[in-house]
Design a protein around this motif. Structure first.
Motif, short mmCIF file in Angstrom:
data_model
loop_
_atom_site.label_atom_id
_atom_site.label_comp_id
_atom_site.label_asym_id
_atom_site.label_seq_id
_atom_site.Cartn_x
_atom_site.Cartn_y
_atom_site.Cartn_z
N ILE A 221 43.97 145.78 59.59
CA ILE A 221 44.79 145.13 60.62
C ILE A 221 46.23 145.68 60.62
CG2 ILE A 221 45.68 143.08 59.39
CD1 ILE A 221 44.08 142.74 62.73
N VAL A 222 46.76 145.96 59.42
CA VAL A 222 48.15 146.43 59.32
C VAL A 222 48.32 147.74 60.08
CG1 VAL A 222 49.88 147.31 57.71
CG2 VAL A 222 48.60 145.23 57.15
N GLU A 223 47.36 148.66 59.89
CA GLU A 223 47.46 149.96 60.57
C GLU A 223 47.34 149.80 62.07
OE1 GLU A 223 48.82 152.57 59.36
OE2 GLU A 223 48.87 151.31 57.56
N VAL A 224 46.50 148.87 62.50
CA VAL A 224 46.35 148.66 63.96
C VAL A 224 47.65 148.09 64.54
CG1 VAL A 224 45.06 147.46 65.77
CG2 VAL A 224 43.85 148.34 63.78
N ILE A 225 48.26 147.14 63.83
CA ILE A 225 49.55 146.60 64.32
C ILE A 225 50.58 147.74 64.39
CG2 ILE A 225 51.47 145.02 63.86
CD1 ILE A 225 49.45 143.20 62.37
N ARG A 226 50.62 148.52 63.30
CA ARG A 226 51.61 149.62 63.24
C ARG A 226 51.39 150.61 64.39
NH1 ARG A 226 53.88 150.29 58.30
NH2 ARG A 226 51.94 150.03 57.17
N SER A 227 50.12 150.88 64.69
CA SER A 227 49.84 151.88 65.71
C SER A 227 50.11 151.37 67.13
CB SER A 227 48.38 152.35 65.61
OG SER A 227 47.53 151.32 66.06
N LEU A 228 50.37 150.07 67.25
CA LEU A 228 50.66 149.53 68.58
C LEU A 228 52.14 149.21 68.77
CD1 LEU A 228 47.68 147.08 69.20
CD2 LEU A 228 48.09 149.27 70.28
N LYS A 229 52.78 148.79 67.70
CA LYS A 229 54.17 148.30 67.77
C LYS A 229 55.09 149.36 68.38
CE LYS A 229 57.66 146.41 64.73
NZ LYS A 229 58.37 146.91 63.61
N ASP A 230 55.71 149.00 69.50
CA ASP A 230 56.67 149.88 70.20
C ASP A 230 56.09 151.26 70.52
OD1 ASP A 230 58.53 147.79 69.77
OD2 ASP A 230 58.98 148.58 67.78
N THR A 231 54.89 151.32 71.00
CA THR A 231 54.30 152.63 71.32
C THR A 231 53.93 152.69 72.81
OG1 THR A 231 52.07 151.79 70.91
CG2 THR A 231 53.21 152.84 69.04
N PRO A 232 53.72 153.92 73.34
CA PRO A 232 53.29 154.03 74.74
C PRO A 232 51.96 153.30 74.98
CG PRO A 232 53.93 156.18 73.87
CD PRO A 232 53.97 155.22 72.72
N GLU A 233 51.07 153.28 73.98
CA GLU A 233 49.79 152.59 74.15
C GLU A 233 50.01 151.10 74.41
OE1 GLU A 233 46.91 152.89 70.94
OE2 GLU A 233 45.55 151.52 71.96
N TYR A 234 50.98 150.53 73.70
CA TYR A 234 51.30 149.11 73.86
C TYR A 234 51.79 148.84 75.29
CZ TYR A 234 53.76 144.66 73.20
OH TYR A 234 54.20 143.38 73.32
N LYS A 235 52.66 149.75 75.76
CA LYS A 235 53.21 149.62 77.12
C LYS A 235 52.09 149.69 78.16
CE LYS A 235 57.73 151.34 78.31
NZ LYS A 235 58.43 152.64 78.31
N LYS A 236 51.19 150.65 77.92
CA LYS A 236 50.06 150.85 78.83
C LYS A 236 49.17 149.60 78.87
CE LYS A 236 47.43 153.56 81.34
NZ LYS A 236 47.50 153.14 82.67
N MET A 237 48.98 148.99 77.67
CA MET A 237 48.17 147.77 77.62
C MET A 237 48.78 146.70 78.51
SD MET A 237 47.08 147.20 73.67
CE MET A 237 45.77 148.16 72.93
N LYS A 238 50.09 146.57 78.45
CA LYS A 238 50.76 145.55 79.27
C LYS A 238 50.52 145.82 80.76
CE LYS A 238 54.39 143.35 76.69
NZ LYS A 238 54.53 142.01 77.12
N GLU A 239 50.59 147.11 81.13
CA GLU A 239 50.33 147.45 82.54
C GLU A 239 48.89 147.12 82.92
OE1 GLU A 239 51.35 151.59 82.90
OE2 GLU A 239 53.39 151.17 82.19
N ASN A 240 47.95 147.46 82.01
CA ASN A 240 46.53 147.18 82.30
C ASN A 240 46.30 145.68 82.47
OD1 ASN A 240 46.03 149.87 81.99
ND2 ASN A 240 45.30 149.70 79.87
N ILE A 241 46.98 144.90 81.61
CA ILE A 241 46.80 143.44 81.68
C ILE A 241 47.26 142.92 83.04
CG2 ILE A 241 47.69 141.26 80.76
CD1 ILE A 241 47.64 142.58 77.96
N LYS A 242 48.40 143.43 83.51
CA LYS A 242 48.92 142.98 84.83
C LYS A 242 47.88 143.19 85.93
CE LYS A 242 53.78 142.47 84.68
NZ LYS A 242 54.35 143.07 83.45
#
Ligand code: UDP
Length: 372
Positions: free
Chosen positions: A332-353
């Motif tokens: 879980i720690v690596e998954v959080i790290r790989s998302l925190k403040d990353t373009p993938e995280y931003k993209k997820m937010k766009e997908n959710i919208k």
């Protein structure tokens, strides 16, 4: 005379209570509280034996979730469902008929798969023409028990769910895709993020991860907290233990000794406020929680799911890029790290919208009112 709406639900997970409550609030909001509305837990208020069986939901999903899955698949068969109806009939049908007669509704709304066939039968035996509609709370895959003849309309979450209803023999014209109803406050945002942060005494300026396990606080949350504790992640943790008192007490006692801020809540009515303060949600794949997170633009990490009942929810989140899956707490720690403040995280937010339907409760409320 004031018209009456009766909601049928039961507390067997699947966000049934959440959906019924959300619809009642949305109908009140839309109609200026013009209607008399009541929700009944058909199995608890209806019969001793079935109330005993549904009472097993919390311990089963906590300790032997595979058993719930086994039952789910066992009953995914028209003949076995008929048998269940036959067996449960003497216990429940009489009570259901009495509840319908006593309340005398102008419309019945079901948000639970196991009451639909029984309600159709009860209405027939009572010779009532009361319109009956069903709101399906599973986003994609759904149990065939949801689909019954003589239901006026089905309101479903996604095109895939609609497709699955058709597969079970439902007429396309009887289905509308409107989303999963969540409490209107998720859509109306009638609370202030800043105020909430002060009220809940969270640290400002931290990347905040919320950890949930449905109403029962299931899904192995303790192991996840332990994994985060051993990492160097610079985050703040908000844990919702729900009705799991043991977990709540244990984590509250440990919170002071952690090197990162952690706030622990028992069952709380402030999920919307807390989600508005969070950046990422780690959760069991409950449909209610997923729909709420999506309406708050909150990317998700799904760590567990009930076999059968919640598997489709995982597919829904992953396929549309709304979050990730991580069943192993050690990862879980690596998954959080790989998302925190990353373009993938931003993209997820766009997908959710693109996919979230925060106004679903209002859209279904309009449909409900149309039937009166
Ligand atoms: N919930 C809540 N307070 C809590 C924990 C959970 O109001 O402290 C709500 C949560 O917001 C969601 C529901 O309980 O609406 C859980 O539904 P879900 O479908 O996610 O899981 P279930 O518990 O029904 O399996």
């Amino acid at each position: 005379m004031t018209k009456k709406i009766l909601y049928l639900f039961s507390d067997t997970g699947g966000g049934h209570r959440t959906a019924a409550t959300a619809l009642i609030k949305a109908v009140n909001h839309t109609s200026n509280s013009k209607y008399q509305q009541e929700m009944i837990d058909v199995f608890v208020q209806g019969s001793g034996i079935l109330s005993f069986i549904t009472g097993l939901y919390a311990p089963i999903i906590k300790y032997i979730p595979w058993f719930w899955g086994a039952m789910y698949y066992y009953l995914d068969d028209p003949k076995k469902l008929q048998l269940l109806e036959l067996v449960s009939k003497p216990f429940i049908l009489r009570n259901l008929k009495k509840m319908i007669k006593d309340f005398d509704p102008d419309l019945i709304v079901s948000v639970h798969p196991l009451v639909n066939h029984l309600t159709v039968r009860a209405l027939k035996e009572l010779k009532r023409k009361t319109p009956f509609v069903v709101v399906i709370t599973d986003p994609v895959t759904l149990h065939r028990a949801w689909v019954a003849d003589d239901v006026e309309m089905y309101y479903v979450a996604t095109e895939e769910a609609a497709h699955n209803c058709v597969k079970y023999g439902l007429d396309k014209k009887k289905i509308k895709v409107l989303g999963i109803p969540v409490d209107p406050k998720f859509a109306l945002k009638d609370f202030q993020k800043a105020d909430a942060r002060v009220d809940d005494r969270l640290e400002p300026d931290y990347f905040t991860v919320m950890l949930m396990g449905g109403g029962e606080g299931g899904g192995g949350m303790y192991k996840i907290v332990k994994a985060i504790e051993q990492s160097d992640l610079n985050i703040q943790l908000v844990v919702i233990a729900g009705r799991n008192k043991v977990l709540e007490n244990k984590l509250k006692a440990e919170a002071k000794n952690l090197k990162f801020p952690m706030k622990v809540f028992g069952f709380t009515s402030r999920i919307a406020e807390l989600m508005s303060e969070s950046n990422l949600l780690i959760t069991k794949a409950g449909p209610g929680t997923i729909a709420e997170a999506l309406s708050m633009d909150l990317p998700l990490i799904l760590t567990s799911w009930l076999p059968g009942q919640e598997e489709g929810n995982v597919e829904f989140v992953v396929k549309d890029g709304l979050g990730r899956v991580c069943p192993n707490p050690d990862e879980i720690v690596e998954v959080i790290r790989s998302l925190k403040d990353t373009p993938e995280y931003k993209k997820m937010k766009e997908n959710i919208k693109k996919v979230s339907k925060p106004h679903a409760a209002f859209d279904i409320a309009k449909e409900i009112i149309r039937h009166l």
